[in-house]
Design an enzyme around this catalytic site. Structure first.
Site, PDB file in Angstrom:
ATOM      1  N   SER A  38       0.781  -1.235   0.000  1.00 31.39           N
ATOM      2  CA  SER A  38       0.000   0.000   0.000  1.00 31.39           C
ATOM      3  C   SER A  38       0.813   1.287   0.000  1.00 31.39           C
ATOM      4  CB  SER A  38      -0.959   0.012   1.197  1.00 31.39           C
ATOM      5  OG  SER A  38      -0.257  -0.178   2.407  1.00 31.39           O
ATOM      6  N   ASP A 241      -3.967   6.553  10.683  1.00 25.45           N
ATOM      7  CA  ASP A 241      -4.069   5.103  10.878  1.00 25.45           C
ATOM      8  C   ASP A 241      -2.787   4.495  11.426  1.00 25.45           C
ATOM      9  OD1 ASP A 241      -2.334   5.046   8.698  1.00 25.45           O
ATOM     10  OD2 ASP A 241      -3.796   4.178   7.309  1.00 25.45           O
ATOM     11  N   HIS A 244       0.233   4.225   7.235  1.00 21.53           N
ATOM     12  CA  HIS A 244       0.530   4.757   5.910  1.00 21.53           C
ATOM     13  C   HIS A 244       1.175   6.143   5.975  1.00 21.53           C
ATOM     14  CE1 HIS A 244      -2.793   1.822   4.970  1.00 21.53           C
ATOM     15  NE2 HIS A 244      -1.807   1.414   4.203  1.00 21.53           N
TER      16      HIS A 244
END
Length: 285
Positions: A38, A241, A244
């Site tokens: 990601s 979060d 990231h």
């Protein structure tokens, strides 16, 4: 007379547009493969919209990430198009994509090449075991990399930009075999692309999804392979979060990866195609 001038202007504009379109078919393109999970796909600016209960991208594109006609990306349909954020929008299709390190990297190196071709291959939430030879992600990356060469009618692989590992911090077995899998992956990829010394710029994790972060980071920092260069994302600011990288962090990471790439001998040489393009433009100015 004015109508004639207007008609000639339209004709010239039309011919000019056709010429620009024909020039977007890249020759001698410098190809960079973007692979991992990601944070390579890009989650900069992605947030949870609590009112709608969905994950969205804020759409903010920093100056370092703006599009450039000389920076292209290979689409999911294996066609070149002008690169725009999010680079992985049609690749990592089950996730919301945002800003990653690919565009800031490309914008820093584009002046050294005639064209830069980005080949996005990253999929969020994947383990390194899914990137081993014979697995779908590996085979798809090789297929896309080879298709990039065919679609350009030539070109050269300049480097692999690799950022992966967060998912391998969860399980002790995955973390313990991470180095062996990583070395195998890099070696197989170089072999299948027929480029035994292909530069690889990999990122040491900023954070992880589990308790074995240090083990994975150690493996990333100590591959022992020639021409594998590691930049460390530890300490870069994260999204709420906690996993990231923020948009500004992705910009900084792209610049760090450029610095590592340009430090490789001969990587900083101007591409002949770029010199020809500059001379062509000067001739008609």
């Amino acid at each position: 007379m004015n109508k004639m001038i207007f008609f000639l202007f339209i004709m010239m504009f039309g011919l000019s547009s056709l010429q620009i379109q024909s020039q977007t078919i890249p020759r001698n393109i410098s190809i960079f493969i973007l692979a991992g999970q990601s944070n390579m796909a890009g989650r900069g600016g992605v947030y949870n919209d609590t009112a709608k209960n969905i994950t969205v991208w804020d759409g903010v594109i920093p100056r370092e990430c703006r599009s450039n006609p000389s920076i292209l990306r290979l689409t999911a349909k294996l066609e070149w198009e002008e690169a725009n954020e999010p680079l992985h929008a049609d690749i990592d299709v089950n996730k919301t994509n945002g800003v990653g390190p690919g565009m800031p990297f490309a914008n820093r190196v584009v002046n050294r090449f005639g064209y830069v071709g980005l080949v996005p291959c990253s999929i969020g939430g994947t383990k390194l075991s899914q990137w081993q030879k014979g697995e779908f992600l590996y085979e798809e990356t090789v297929r896309r990399a080879k298709a990039a060469m065919v679609a350009s009618g030539g070109g050269s692989y300049e480097a692999v930009l690799w950022y992966q590992g967060e998912s391998d911090t969860v399980d002790m077995v995955d973390a313990s075999v991470y180095k062996n899998r990583l070395v195998q992956f890099f070696s197989d990829l170089r072999n299948d692309l027929q480029h035994p010394n292909l530069p690889i710029i990999q990122v040491a994790l900023a954070t992880g999804a589990g308790p074995y972060l240090d083990a994975v980071r150690k493996a990333q920092l100590e591959t022992g392979l020639e021409n594998v260069h590691c930049v460390d994302a530890k300490g870069l600011p994260l999204e709420p979060d906690g996993l990231h990288l923020t948009t500004s962090s992705q910009v900084r990471l792209g610049q760090m990866m450029v610095d590592a790439f340009l430090a490789i001998p001969n990587s900083a040489e101007l591409h002949p195609g770029f010199s020809v393009l500059v001379l062509f433009c000067l001739f008609f100015l």
